[in-house]
Scaffold this motif. Structure first.
Motif, PDB file in Angstrom:
ATOM      1  N   LEU A 689      -1.910 -87.595 -33.063  1.00 56.54           N
ATOM      2  CA  LEU A 689      -2.595 -87.744 -31.780  1.00 56.54           C
ATOM      3  C   LEU A 689      -1.596 -87.752 -30.632  1.00 56.54           C
ATOM      4  O   LEU A 689      -1.817 -87.122 -29.587  1.00 56.54           O
ATOM      5  CB  LEU A 689      -3.423 -89.029 -31.768  1.00 56.54           C
ATOM      6  N   SER A 742      -8.541 -92.200 -25.663  1.00 59.48           N
ATOM      7  CA  SER A 742      -9.935 -91.848 -25.967  1.00 59.48           C
ATOM      8  C   SER A 742     -10.206 -90.387 -25.642  1.00 59.48           C
ATOM      9  O   SER A 742     -10.875 -89.681 -26.406  1.00 59.48           O
ATOM     10  CB  SER A 742     -10.896 -92.752 -25.186  1.00 59.48           C
ATOM     11  N   THR A 745      -8.714 -88.204 -28.334  1.00 62.28           N
ATOM     12  CA  THR A 745      -9.469 -88.314 -29.586  1.00 62.28           C
ATOM     13  C   THR A 745     -10.746 -87.484 -29.519  1.00 62.28           C
ATOM     14  O   THR A 745     -11.081 -86.752 -30.461  1.00 62.28           O
ATOM     15  CB  THR A 745      -9.803 -89.785 -29.874  1.00 62.28           C
ATOM     16  N   ILE A 746     -11.450 -87.584 -28.414  1.00 64.05           N
ATOM     17  CA  ILE A 746     -12.686 -86.813 -28.233  1.00 64.05           C
ATOM     18  C   ILE A 746     -12.379 -85.316 -28.219  1.00 64.05           C
ATOM     19  O   ILE A 746     -13.101 -84.510 -28.823  1.00 64.05           O
ATOM     20  CB  ILE A 746     -13.405 -87.243 -26.939  1.00 64.05           C
ATOM     21  N   TYR A 747     -11.286 -84.932 -27.549  1.00 68.56           N
ATOM     22  CA  TYR A 747     -10.903 -83.515 -27.489  1.00 68.56           C
ATOM     23  C   TYR A 747     -10.619 -82.981 -28.896  1.00 68.56           C
ATOM     24  O   TYR A 747     -11.055 -81.880 -29.259  1.00 68.56           O
ATOM     25  CB  TYR A 747      -9.668 -83.338 -26.596  1.00 68.56           C
ATOM     26  N   ALA A 748      -9.876 -83.758 -29.696  1.00 69.27           N
ATOM     27  CA  ALA A 748      -9.539 -83.315 -31.050  1.00 69.27           C
ATOM     28  C   ALA A 748     -10.797 -83.156 -31.896  1.00 69.27           C
ATOM     29  O   ALA A 748     -10.939 -82.166 -32.634  1.00 69.27           O
ATOM     30  CB  ALA A 748      -8.582 -84.310 -31.695  1.00 69.27           C
ATOM     31  N   GLU A 749     -11.720 -84.105 -31.797  1.00 68.55           N
ATOM     32  CA  GLU A 749     -12.957 -84.013 -32.581  1.00 68.55           C
ATOM     33  C   GLU A 749     -13.792 -82.818 -32.145  1.00 68.55           C
ATOM     34  O   GLU A 749     -14.348 -82.098 -32.988  1.00 68.55           O
ATOM     35  CB  GLU A 749     -13.752 -85.306 -32.421  1.00 68.55           C
ATOM     36  N   ALA A 750     -13.883 -82.592 -30.856  1.00 68.47           N
ATOM     37  CA  ALA A 750     -14.694 -81.492 -30.345  1.00 68.47           C
ATOM     38  C   ALA A 750     -14.131 -80.133 -30.742  1.00 68.47           C
ATOM     39  O   ALA A 750     -14.876 -79.153 -30.870  1.00 68.47           O
ATOM     40  CB  ALA A 750     -14.795 -81.593 -28.816  1.00 68.47           C
ATOM     41  N   ASN A 751     -12.809 -80.064 -30.951  1.00 66.23           N
ATOM     42  CA  ASN A 751     -12.169 -78.781 -31.277  1.00 66.23           C
ATOM     43  C   ASN A 751     -11.741 -78.696 -32.743  1.00 66.23           C
ATOM     44  O   ASN A 751     -10.953 -77.806 -33.103  1.00 66.23           O
ATOM     45  CB  ASN A 751     -10.969 -78.568 -30.360  1.00 66.23           C
ATOM     46  N   ASN A 752     -12.244 -79.613 -33.570  1.00 68.79           N
ATOM     47  CA  ASN A 752     -11.979 -79.583 -35.017  1.00 68.79           C
ATOM     48  C   ASN A 752     -10.485 -79.562 -35.321  1.00 68.79           C
ATOM     49  O   ASN A 752     -10.006 -78.786 -36.164  1.00 68.79           O
ATOM     50  CB  ASN A 752     -12.674 -78.377 -35.657  1.00 68.79           C
ATOM     51  N   ALA A 754      -7.289 -81.406 -36.852  1.00 72.71           N
ATOM     52  CA  ALA A 754      -6.990 -82.447 -37.845  1.00 72.71           C
ATOM     53  C   ALA A 754      -5.966 -83.427 -37.298  1.00 72.71           C
ATOM     54  O   ALA A 754      -4.933 -83.023 -36.773  1.00 72.71           O
ATOM     55  CB  ALA A 754      -6.458 -81.799 -39.124  1.00 72.71           C
ATOM     56  N   LEU A 755      -6.266 -84.711 -37.413  1.00 75.49           N
ATOM     57  CA  LEU A 755      -5.334 -85.750 -36.954  1.00 75.49           C
ATOM     58  C   LEU A 755      -4.987 -86.669 -38.120  1.00 75.49           C
ATOM     59  O   LEU A 755      -5.809 -86.960 -38.954  1.00 75.49           O
ATOM     60  CB  LEU A 755      -5.952 -86.569 -35.820  1.00 75.49           C
TER      61      LEU A 755
END
Length: 755
Positions: A689, A742, A745-752, A754-755
């Motif tokens: 992250l 935050s 984190t939201i950006y990573a989830e929205a763009n698939n 991996a973290l």
């Protein structure tokens, strides 16, 4: 009353006979309590064992109701027996029923007894049970009787530790020696370790308890103490032991204890009571630890550790043991447990057998933690009490991710961690499969992934991880594991071996970064510093000690003949320090050239951006160096006025805070303006992250621990870095929140991603 024939020698002689006979363990215990009662002219003798559920169970008795054995029990702290167990101190009472802690157990029939003597059964400072004698008449037991009962209690402690007791019938309950514990500490290096405990200072098992000749044992003890005193005096007289310093204070404390007449008198008394010299040392050590273990004063607790270490040294002398013989047969899944240890001591262990390290002390910046991270060993520190709770060979799990230690884990916990370890292994295999995949983002940007290193043991991980080179080689680690300053030829040999191991990949050597938290015991500083992190350290120290700097520069220049040499300066505060260093380099180049030594094909000089003052000299800095590296750990610490080793405040601040990210962006912009390469080599680079934020800020070169290469590469392969940079910089410009955690984190989830 009959004439007493109390005496430890008499009791021990009979105990030796009972222990030599082949018989049922309950029968043996019954004989022992009967003999103690007879010898001490007591009408009652009772033996209680502490269970893993904090209950004291009556295991054997002479005089009380025999039907109460294995049925009668007291909570830890309940009644006189529970009080002795909780405090680890004896109670000698003429009228037990008047004591405020007295508890009546009707099934035992003890209400008719007045006088009471109870002593804790101790081993390595741990209470394993309680031994009690009682009489109807009101009488005070003599000091000789107390000593006799304590001596017998030590023998019973060895029986408990050896498991020579009747089997418990209660489900999921065991004696306290095998009680599971979950201990919480501080994560010093991530990872999961499953294995068996190896005590760094092994608790020697004393098997020869009873002496045949007290005078011979006292003579043996005297010789061992004299030898111990001579070894301490020898250490204090060595030239590499400074006249001042913490390490010398420890040795002076050892000398004080070794000459303490009270300690020696207690040892001799235990021998006269029938114990061998080594059993006497163990008894007195355990008694002392039990008395002092509840101390809260940190100075006195440290002195207790010093006393323990000295007693262990004396045991080694008496038993003719050496560290080499003890470590000869390490298990293949060793978890090292220590109060504290030096970096060099960890390197003495075979790396392939070590699965983890647990420390009672230790901080993330301690030398041994730094070396352990370099060796990819999971580490948990600040685990208070773990040494006294552990035995060699105990099963243990350490969770370096959460900072927890599971000592003698229950099956469900063990199964869960076996699966967690398998999951991590599967992920590591996926990362290994990415080793030869180029570190390119989805939109075709190449990111240079480098590793941090400092020892030769790190270097095989360069190829294993698929990294493109070494972004930070910490040259001070060679100094930290040595007992004296490494000589010029020793430094040169290390640097040559580094080049040999890495082939044609690049390496950046950071000049000596000592001082602050990196203290060399053989190096005398200018006196105690109130704030060493901001004091005489790194480039400040080496420029004040030009001979030290020139020796290292000469070794680097000679080792890199025919190759490019990259040298990086730590803790630079103002540009003048770089000019000063260049003069030293030019002087060494001229000297070596005059004597015909091959020089590097190219020499690149860089600086670490760690001191906030450099943020106001960035353009000038970029013009006088060939590259810069951001030391995010110290830069964040100094910008936010945070002691990163202080657990009370460290969690309150975030490296993804907007002010810190803006400072990092300014460094990238200055590098772009001046066409100067910028690398980040702090802990931020190794966490997906945080690395996502770095890539969004514009970093294209990051250096990290070898184990982090796989997770970071897996993250960036799914990343459209152009989109991320546009979105992150826009958010950074307008945000009013303290941290972007935050948002990222939201950006990573929205763009698939991996973290």
């Amino acid at each position: 009353m009959r004439e007493t024939h109390v005496g430890p020698k008499v009791i021990l002689k009979r105990l030796r006979e009972f222990m030599a006979r082949a018989m049922d363990s309950q029968e043996r215990l019954d004989l022992i309590v009967r003999e103690i009662a007879r010898n001490m002219d007591a009408e009652v003798c009772s033996f209680y064992v502490l269970r893993s559920d904090n209950m004291l169970e009556l295991y054997a008795t002479e005089g009380l109701n025999p039907g109460a054995v294995h049925l009668s029990e007291l909570r830890l702290g309940q009644g006189l027996v529970g009080t002795i167990a909780a405090t680890a101190r004896p109670l000698n009472l003429t009228d037990a029923r008047k004591h405020p802690a007295f508890a009546y157990l009707p099934e035992t029939g003890e209400e008719i007894y007045s006088s009471f003597l109870g002593v804790p059964i101790l081993r390595a400072g741990r209470t394993l049970g309680v031994l009690v004698v009682q009489n109807r008449n009101k009488r005070g037991y003599s000091d000789e009787e107390v000593e006799a009962l304590e001596t017998v209690a030590m023998v019973l402690a060895e029986m408990v530790a050896a498991g020579d007791l009747p089997r418990l019938t209660r489900p999921n309950v065991d004696v306290d020696m095998r009680r599971p514990f979950t201990l919480v500490g501080q994560s010093l290096n991530e990872g999961i370790g499953l294995g068996h405990i190896v005590l760094h200072e092994p608790r020697l098992v004393v098997t020869n308890l009873f002496n045949e000749n007290s005078n011979a044992e006292i003579e043996k003890l005297t010789k061992a103490i004299n030898s111990l005193r001579l070894s301490i005096d020898d250490m204090l007289s060595r030239s590499d032991v400074a006249s001042e310093g913490e390490h010398r204070e420890i040795l002076e404390t050892y000398r004080m204890f070794a000459n303490d007449r009270g300690w020696i008198r207690r040892l001799e008394e235990a021998i006269k009571n029938g114990l061998t010299a080594e059993a006497a040392v163990e008894k007195v050590q355990s008694d002392t630890r039990a008395r002092m273990v509840h101390l809260t004063d940190p100075y006195l607790r440290e002195r207790l550790s010093d006393f323990d270490d000295l007693a262990n040294r004396l045991l080694y002398q008496l038993m003719g043991r050496t560290r080499e013989t003890i470590n000869a047969d390490l298990p293949t899944d060793s978890i090292i447990v220590a109060r504290s240890m030096g970096a060099a001591e960890l390197l003495d262990y075979p790396r392939e057998r070590i699965r983890g390290l647990v420390l009672e002390d230790g901080a993330s910046t301690s030398h041994v933690a730094i070396v352990a991270r370099a060796m990819s060993i999971p580490v948990v520190g600040q685990v208070k009490g773990v040494v006294s709770l552990s035995e060699n060979g105990d099963p243990v799990i350490i969770d370096g991710d959460d900072g927890k230690v599971y000592l003698r884990p229950v099956p469900d916990v063990e199964s869960a961690f076996v699966e967690k370890a398998r999951f991590r292994a599967r992920k590591q295999k996926l990362y290994r499969d990415l080793r030869d995949v180029p570190a390119n983002t989805k939109d075709g940007r190449h990111i240079t992934l480098l590793i941090n290193a400092g020892l030769l043991v790190d270097l095989p991980q360069l190829d294993e991880s698929g990294a493109e080179g070494i972004g930070l080689f910490r040259t001070e680690l060679q100094f930290m594991i040595a007992s004296t300053f490494p000589r010029a030829h020793e430094q040169e040999k290390l640097y040559r071996n580094v080049y040999k191991e890495i082939g044609d990949k690049p390496v950046t050597f950071r000049t000596l970064d000592i001082g602050g938290d990196k203290v060399l015991p053989y190096f005398r500083s200018k006196g105690k510093e109130e704030n060493p992190a901001l004091g005489w350290r790194a480039i400040r120290l080496t420029l004040d000690k030009p001979a030290l700097m020139r020796t290292q520069l000469r070794a680097l220049l000679k080792a890199s003949g025919g190759r490019e040499l990259r040298v990086m300066l730590p803790m630079v505060t103002e540009v003048g320090e770089i000019y000063h260093t260049r003069k030293l380099i030019d002087r060494e180049v001229a000297y070596l050239t005059r004597f015909g030594h091959a020089m590097p094909t190219r020499l690149k000089l860089g600086a670490m951006v760690e001191v906030p003052a450099l943020l106001f000299q960035l353009d000038e800095l970029m013009r006088v160096v060939d590259f810069v590296s951001v030391g995010s750990n110290d830069l964040f610490q100094f910008m936010m006025a945070i002691d990163r080793g202080n657990s009370e405040i460290a969690h309150r601040f975030d490296q993804l805070s907007a002010p810190f990210l803006r400072a990092l962006r300014k460094i990238i912009e200055a590098g772009e303006r001046n066409n100067t390469p910028v690398t980040l080599c702090g802990e931020m680079a190794g966490k997906p992250l945080l690395a996502l934020a770095l890539l969004g800020l514009g970093f294209t070169r990051i250096s990290m621990t070898p184990s982090a290469i796989g997770p970071i590469k897996a993250m960036l392969l799914r990343l459209d870095i152009g989109d991320l940079q546009k979105a992150l910089l826009a958010e950074l410009e307008k945000t009013t929140t303290a941290t972007l955690r935050s948002w990222l984190t939201i950006y990573a989830e929205a763009n698939n991603i991996a973290l």
